[in-house]
Write an enzyme that holds these catalytic residues in place. Structure first.
Site, PDB file in Angstrom:
ATOM      1  N   TYR A  62      -6.404   1.602  16.841  1.00 35.67           N
ATOM      2  CA  TYR A  62      -7.241   1.830  18.021  1.00 35.67           C
ATOM      3  C   TYR A  62      -8.298   2.872  17.677  1.00 35.67           C
ATOM      4  CZ  TYR A  62      -8.727   2.402  22.835  1.00 35.67           C
ATOM      5  OH  TYR A  62      -9.486   2.414  23.977  1.00 35.67           O
ATOM      6  N   ASN A 102      -7.589   7.798  25.347  1.00 37.57           N
ATOM      7  CA  ASN A 102      -7.486   8.548  26.597  1.00 37.57           C
ATOM      8  C   ASN A 102      -6.076   8.431  27.163  1.00 37.57           C
ATOM      9  OD1 ASN A 102      -7.291   6.037  27.882  1.00 37.57           O
ATOM     10  ND2 ASN A 102      -9.465   5.980  28.399  1.00 37.57           N
ATOM     11  N   SER A 124      -7.692  15.245  23.670  1.00 36.52           N
ATOM     12  CA  SER A 124      -7.697  16.264  22.626  1.00 36.52           C
ATOM     13  C   SER A 124      -7.418  17.666  23.173  1.00 36.52           C
ATOM     14  CB  SER A 124      -9.051  16.254  21.915  1.00 36.52           C
ATOM     15  OG  SER A 124      -9.009  17.035  20.747  1.00 36.52           O
ATOM     16  N   GLN A 133     -13.806  20.900  21.080  1.00 33.02           N
ATOM     17  CA  GLN A 133     -12.751  20.061  21.656  1.00 33.02           C
ATOM     18  C   GLN A 133     -13.030  19.755  23.118  1.00 33.02           C
ATOM     19  OE1 GLN A 133     -10.278  18.635  19.716  1.00 33.02           O
ATOM     20  NE2 GLN A 133     -11.686  19.550  18.270  1.00 33.02           N
ATOM     21  N   HIS A 140     -14.971  16.563  24.024  1.00 31.50           N
ATOM     22  CA  HIS A 140     -14.362  15.248  23.799  1.00 31.50           C
ATOM     23  C   HIS A 140     -14.158  14.470  25.085  1.00 31.50           C
ATOM     24  CE1 HIS A 140     -13.285  14.278  19.708  1.00 31.50           C
ATOM     25  NE2 HIS A 140     -12.893  15.512  19.466  1.00 31.50           N
ATOM     26  N   GLU A 165      -2.138  20.353  19.367  1.00 35.19           N
ATOM     27  CA  GLU A 165      -2.645  19.349  18.434  1.00 35.19           C
ATOM     28  C   GLU A 165      -3.391  20.034  17.286  1.00 35.19           C
ATOM     29  OE1 GLU A 165      -5.698  15.499  18.545  1.00 35.19           O
ATOM     30  OE2 GLU A 165      -5.866  17.094  20.031  1.00 35.19           O
ATOM     31  N   HIS A 166      -4.337  20.892  17.629  1.00 35.98           N
ATOM     32  CA  HIS A 166      -5.091  21.675  16.645  1.00 35.98           C
ATOM     33  C   HIS A 166      -4.853  23.156  16.905  1.00 35.98           C
ATOM     34  CE1 HIS A 166      -7.640  18.035  17.528  1.00 35.98           C
ATOM     35  NE2 HIS A 166      -7.516  17.908  16.223  1.00 35.98           N
ATOM     36  N   ASP A 173     -11.679  17.010  11.420  1.00 38.81           N
ATOM     37  CA  ASP A 173     -12.000  15.801  12.177  1.00 38.81           C
ATOM     38  C   ASP A 173     -12.696  14.762  11.312  1.00 38.81           C
ATOM     39  OD1 ASP A 173     -10.922  16.128  14.645  1.00 38.81           O
ATOM     40  OD2 ASP A 173     -12.754  16.772  15.637  1.00 38.81           O
ATOM     41  N   GLU A 178      39.217   4.758  13.666  1.00 35.87           N
ATOM     42  CA  GLU A 178      38.377   4.366  14.805  1.00 35.87           C
ATOM     43  C   GLU A 178      38.962   3.202  15.601  1.00 35.87           C
ATOM     44  OE1 GLU A 178      34.470   3.588  13.277  1.00 35.87           O
ATOM     45  OE2 GLU A 178      34.027   5.719  12.980  1.00 35.87           O
ATOM     46  N   HIS A 225      37.070  -4.325  10.837  1.00 35.19           N
ATOM     47  CA  HIS A 225      36.410  -3.541   9.792  1.00 35.19           C
ATOM     48  C   HIS A 225      37.393  -3.245   8.656  1.00 35.19           C
ATOM     49  CE1 HIS A 225      33.324  -2.959  12.822  1.00 35.19           C
ATOM     50  NE2 HIS A 225      32.571  -2.252  11.964  1.00 35.19           N
TER      51      HIS A 225
END
Length: 434
Positions: free
Chosen positions: A127, A212, A238, A260, A263, A327-328, A361, A415, A420
């Site tokens: 995307y 978004n 962002s 930022q 954005h 994020e940053h 970026d 178990e 098994h």
């Protein structure tokens, strides 16, 4: 004036409220769920209706952009723009070339070989945001690691400009990177089409890329659905936190915050300052710089959701950074590396006065597709490994039954899973009888 808080005086609840992201109050999840349900029920028709209404672009020939248009866009680039795209891609490729899962095989018991193999995704969906700003850089950040991972089919979706298709610079970058499958569709409906494989789009195994709040919600909802595509990481609007002491350059701090804020109106920026006087200097620089920015209205709207945290020590600054899990994270202090060692939660960290987040970026090398909204507590940025998957393989011999068999049978009995136990016991009996 940005909302202020003194970190040492704030209670836990106040700190949590301070760092709530603006996108969390939106209707994105409900809207995205409605779109996904509609696309599941009505398929191509629903996608075309959303594309016509929201994008103003739903050509009868379908959403895929012809390769000839990609080439034409690349041919129309200036030499300088072409060189910039290729140079950025080279730096991103150099950084990511060190990544990738490793295949191996080991002996875990005498006669037992256990191994891991590595294979790429069949179809990676990328995307590329291109609504208010065509993010050519995002295409680079996603396509390069996908190619390094060996993904055989890379499908890009990008929101078209109203009535005129995808921004040519995005098409040009795709051509230069060798990505030929581009679709002119975006938003939650584009994610739905890519994740479910309708309206002429392939069904992606996994969808990558920031967007978004509606795009982020659609990716998350698809990843929770049995018929949907997996998602790379939570990547919505962002955000940045800048930690700056009184010796920092107020103008540089202000422009890092604004880079930022411009954005998205739902973006968020946080300044961690060591004094009220410095915070005021930064605010004055923000106001001055807004006067020369073309996207000042967007930035002002984002600043309404932004914060100033006042701290007294590096320990408090690190505590605030870990609580926000940005994020940053930009650190402009006397000892940025020292402070960075105390930060456990951040998507990407930028050290010192000469390192703007903008470098990350675009062209420095590390990936800019990063976790937002506090997801850095559990996620990192996009890597080559995200485009790969691992499969383990096991091969036993008769020799291994002697040592491994009793352990398996004992644990199965513990178990209460007798089938098994018998699956191993019968093989051991065959070996003895044989």
């Amino acid at each position: 004036m940005l909302t202020r808080i003194e970190w040492s005086q704030a209670e836990a609840q106040t700190r949590r409220r301070l760092f709530e992201r603006p996108s969390l109050g939106s209707d994105a999840v409900a809207v995205a769920q409605s779109i996904l349900n509609d696309v599941r029920e009505r398929g191509d028709q629903a996608v075309r209706e959303y594309a016509e209404r929201l994008d103003g672009w739903a050509p009868e020939t379908g959403f895929q952009v012809p390769t000839s248009e990609l080439k034409a866009a690349a041919d129309a680039l200036s030499d300088a723009d072409r060189e910039a795209i290729l140079a950025a891609a080279d730096a991103v490729r150099t950084f990511h070339a060190e990544q990738g899962y490793r295949a191996y095989e080991v002996q875990t018991w005498p006669g037992a070989r256990a191994g891991r193999r590595v294979t790429p995704l069949d179809v990676a969906g990328l995307y590329v945001p291109a609504g208010t700003a065509p993010l050519v850089s995002t295409l680079i950040m996603l396509a390069v690691p996908a190619q390094l991972a060996g993904v055989p089919r890379i499908a890009v979706i990008a929101p078209p400009r109203k009535g005129s298709g995808v921004e040519p610079t995005v098409l040009a970058a795709a051509f230069l990177l060798g990505v030929e499958e581009v679709y002119a569709i975006g938003g939650a409906h584009g994610v739905a089409a890519l994740g479910l494989g309708v309206a002429g789009l392939p069904k992606a195994d996994k969808i990558f890329g920031p967007g978004n709040a509606y795009v982020a919600a659609a990716k998350a909802l698809l990843a929770q659905s049995p018929d949907g595509a997996a998602a790379d990481l939570p990547a919505g609007p962002s955000e940045v936190m800048v930690i700056a002491d009184d010796a920092a350059d107020a103008e540089l701090v202000a422009i890092d915050l604004l880079s930022q804020a411009e954005h998205d109106v739902l973006a968020q920026v946080v300044l961690v300052a060591y004094s009220e006087a410095f915070a005021s200097r930064v605010e004055a620089e923000i106001e001055r710089l807004l006067g020369i920015l073309p996207r000042a209205d967007t930035a002002r709207a984002a600043l309404a959701n932004s914060r100033v945290v006042l701290v007294g020590t590096d320990d408090e600054a690190a505590e605030a950074a870990n609580a926000y899990a940005s994020e940053h994270l930009i650190i402009q202090t006397r000892d940025p590396r020292g402070l960075a060692t105390r930060v456990r939660h951040a998507g990407s960290i930028f050290l010192g006065p000469w390192t703007p987040e903008a470098a990350g970026d675009y062209a420095a090398g590390p990936n800019h597709a990063l976790p937002t909204a506090g997801a850095a507590r559990a996620y990192g940025g996009v890597t080559v490994e995200m485009f790969q998957k691992t499969t383990t393989m096991l091969e036993l011999t008769q020799q291994s039954l002697e040592t491994l068999g009793p352990v398996v049978e004992g644990l199965a009995a513990l178990e209460g899973l007798d089938a098994h136990r018998l699956a191993m016991a019968l093989r051991r009996k065959r070996k003895i009888d044989g």
